[in-house]
Design an enzyme around this catalytic site. Structure first.
Site, mmCIF file in Angstrom:
data_model
loop_
_atom_site.group_PDB
_atom_site.id
_atom_site.type_symbol
_atom_site.label_atom_id
_atom_site.label_comp_id
_atom_site.label_asym_id
_atom_site.label_seq_id
_atom_site.Cartn_x
_atom_site.Cartn_y
_atom_site.Cartn_z
ATOM 1 C CG ASN A 152 -9.621 32.723 3.622
ATOM 2 O OD1 ASN A 152 -9.900 33.321 2.593
ATOM 3 N ND2 ASN A 152 -10.215 31.583 3.975
ATOM 4 C CB ILE B 57 -14.381 32.807 -5.452
ATOM 5 C CG1 ILE B 57 -13.529 34.092 -5.551
ATOM 6 C CG2 ILE B 57 -13.525 31.550 -5.608
ATOM 7 C CD1 ILE B 57 -12.826 34.327 -6.846
ATOM 8 C CG ASP C 283 -12.895 26.564 9.459
ATOM 9 O OD1 ASP C 283 -14.007 26.710 9.991
ATOM 10 O OD2 ASP C 283 -12.669 26.865 8.280
ATOM 11 C CB THR D 127 -16.385 29.213 -1.927
ATOM 12 O OG1 THR D 127 -17.238 30.268 -1.472
ATOM 13 C CG2 THR D 127 -15.155 29.782 -2.599
ATOM 14 C CE LYS E 37 -14.368 39.901 3.593
ATOM 15 N NZ LYS E 37 -13.341 38.945 4.023
ATOM 16 C CE1 TYR F 247 -17.918 38.952 3.120
ATOM 17 C CE2 TYR F 247 -17.863 40.589 1.365
ATOM 18 C CZ TYR F 247 -17.455 39.373 1.888
ATOM 19 O OH TYR F 247 -16.589 38.575 1.172
HETATM 20 P P1 NAD Z 1 -16.415 29.502 2.820
HETATM 21 O O1 NAD Z 1 -17.710 29.682 3.521
HETATM 22 O O2 NAD Z 1 -16.251 28.385 1.866
HETATM 23 O O3 NAD Z 1 -15.230 29.434 3.889
HETATM 24 C C1 NAD Z 1 -15.197 30.268 5.006
HETATM 25 C C2 NAD Z 1 -14.589 29.479 6.150
HETATM 26 O O4 NAD Z 1 -14.447 30.389 7.256
HETATM 27 C C3 NAD Z 1 -15.483 28.322 6.628
HETATM 28 O O5 NAD Z 1 -14.735 27.139 6.699
HETATM 29 C C4 NAD Z 1 -15.952 28.775 7.990
HETATM 30 O O6 NAD Z 1 -16.199 27.718 8.907
HETATM 31 C C5 NAD Z 1 -14.796 29.656 8.420
HETATM 32 N N1 NAD Z 1 -15.159 30.568 9.493
HETATM 33 C C6 NAD Z 1 -16.285 31.319 9.607
HETATM 34 N N2 NAD Z 1 -16.281 31.981 10.770
HETATM 35 C C7 NAD Z 1 -15.119 31.650 11.402
HETATM 36 C C8 NAD Z 1 -14.557 32.013 12.637
HETATM 37 N N3 NAD Z 1 -15.189 32.829 13.485
HETATM 38 N N4 NAD Z 1 -13.343 31.505 12.956
HETATM 39 C C9 NAD Z 1 -12.714 30.647 12.126
HETATM 40 N N5 NAD Z 1 -13.218 30.258 10.942
HETATM 41 C C10 NAD Z 1 -14.411 30.748 10.602
HETATM 42 O O7 NAD Z 1 -16.174 30.898 2.091
HETATM 43 P P2 NAD Z 1 -15.072 31.408 1.055
HETATM 44 O O8 NAD Z 1 -15.818 31.908 -0.114
HETATM 45 O O9 NAD Z 1 -13.977 30.435 0.891
HETATM 46 O O10 NAD Z 1 -14.568 32.689 1.838
HETATM 47 C C11 NAD Z 1 -13.248 32.834 2.324
HETATM 48 C C12 NAD Z 1 -12.950 34.315 2.435
HETATM 49 O O11 NAD Z 1 -13.025 34.899 1.134
HETATM 50 C C13 NAD Z 1 -13.936 35.096 3.300
HETATM 51 O O12 NAD Z 1 -13.235 36.065 4.043
HETATM 52 C C14 NAD Z 1 -14.829 35.770 2.286
HETATM 53 O O13 NAD Z 1 -15.398 36.948 2.780
HETATM 54 C C15 NAD Z 1 -13.830 36.047 1.180
HETATM 55 N N6 NAD Z 1 -14.385 36.296 -0.150
HETATM 56 C C16 NAD Z 1 -15.098 35.320 -0.787
HETATM 57 C C17 NAD Z 1 -15.597 35.593 -2.053
HETATM 58 C C18 NAD Z 1 -16.402 34.577 -2.829
HETATM 59 O O14 NAD Z 1 -16.962 34.948 -3.886
HETATM 60 N N7 NAD Z 1 -16.474 33.330 -2.399
HETATM 61 C C19 NAD Z 1 -15.380 36.841 -2.635
HETATM 62 C C20 NAD Z 1 -14.648 37.791 -1.953
HETATM 63 C C21 NAD Z 1 -14.150 37.505 -0.690
#
Ligand code: NAD
Length: 251
Positions: free
Chosen positions: A93, A191, A40, A193, A162, A158
């Site tokens: 991720n 989700i 991260d 988060t 994706k 985004y």
């Molecule tokens: P989150 O913000 O809780 O976690 C994302 C993590 O990615 C963070 O810890 C952040 O520091 C890290 N990050 C960001 N840029 C980075 C980089 N350049 N290098 C390394 N780490 C980096 O978000 P989340 O909801 O857990 O999202 C995780 C994945 O799931 C993402 O790809 C997001 O697009 C995808 N997603 C989330 C949802 C949702 O509803 N939460 C839905 C669809 C897809």
């Protein structure tokens, strides 16, 4: 075999593992007995994930990694493989977003999002695949989104990134199937988060109105799909984009 031994002797790398879905996935791999490389840009979050894994009796290593940097990703793959003797699984991720109408989106914001979400997934696979070939195969899961399937106003970068992740996933799956590397994507719906916590209530309600289970998903529910895709049970599954979306894309 007990669930705590399904990944015994294996090594997993998870990006964005300091929060949300990535943290849940890192914990799930560790609960299955894998040693986990926690990657991260958020050092505090990453170290917290390592602490949670260690408290539960697992093994994990934090590697500060900006997935948009090839040097950083190559270093992370080397560090994890060296520490634990190889690399078998990866959950790519890490993700970010930017909100603006397409006609108003700053070029720098578009580039920033694509560099993390799309270039980042490419760079991870670029360095993970050679490491997995050294251990005669592995499994990769990339996080895409329901927005890999449709458009979404104010989310041009985004959505584009994706959609791109789905294409990268299918291409690598075809390229490496014969060499024992399976590559799939997970496509989460809405989700709970930290990424979604700041969304305005009316926007959340609008999305949930289209998520037939009527509630947000939990990070652990996405992680369950990720670890299942990496396990031997999913041996026939490669090149798939698996929806973990409470039915969002079903109507
Ligand atoms: P989150 O913000 O809780 O976690 C994302 C993590 O990615 C963070 O810890 C952040 O520091 C890290 N990050 C960001 N840029 C980075 C980089 N350049 N290098 C390394 N780490 C980096 O978000 P989340 O909801 O857990 O999202 C995780 C994945 O799931 C993402 O790809 C997001 O697009 C995808 N997603 C989330 C949802 C949702 O509803 N939460 C839905 C669809 C897809």
């Amino acid at each position: 075999m007990p669930a705590s031994e399904r990944f015994e002797g294996r090594v997993a790398m998870v990006t964005g593992a300091g929060s949300g879905i990535g943290r849940a996935s890192a914990l799930a791999f560790a609960a299955g007995g894998a040693a986990v490389g926690v990657c991260d840009i958020d050092t505090e979050g990453g170290k917290e994930t390592v602490a949670l894994i260690e408290e539960a009796g697992g093994a994990a290593l934090f590697v500060h990694t900006d997935v948009a940097s090839g040097d950083a990703v190559r270093t992370a793959v080397d560090a994890i493989s060296t520490a634990y003797g190889g690399l078998h699984f990866a959950h790519n991720n890490a993700g970010t977003y930017s909100m603006a109408l397409t006609g108003e989106l700053a070029e720098a914001d578009f580039t920033r999002v694509v560099n993390v979400n799309l270039l980042g997934v490419f760079l991870c696979m670029r360095y993970q695949i050679p490491a997995m070939l050294e251990v005669s195969g592995g499994a990769i899961v990339n996080t895409t989104s329901i927005w890999a399937h449709t458009g979404m106003p104010t989310q041009a970068a985004y959505v584009a990134s994706k959609h791109g992740v789905a294409g990268l996933t299918k291409t690598a799956a075809v390229e490496y199937a014969a060499q024992g590397i399976r590559v799939n994507a997970v496509s989460p719906g809405y989700i709970d988060t930290p990424m979604t916590a700041a969304n305005p209530p009316d926007a959340v309600a609008a999305v949930l109105a289209r998520q037939p289970i009527g509630r947000p998903g939990r990070p652990e529910e996405v992680a369950a799909a990720v670890t299942w895709l990496c396990g031997d049970e999913a041996s026939l599954i490669t090149g798939s984009v698996v929806n973990a979306d409470g039915g969002y894309l079903a109507w």
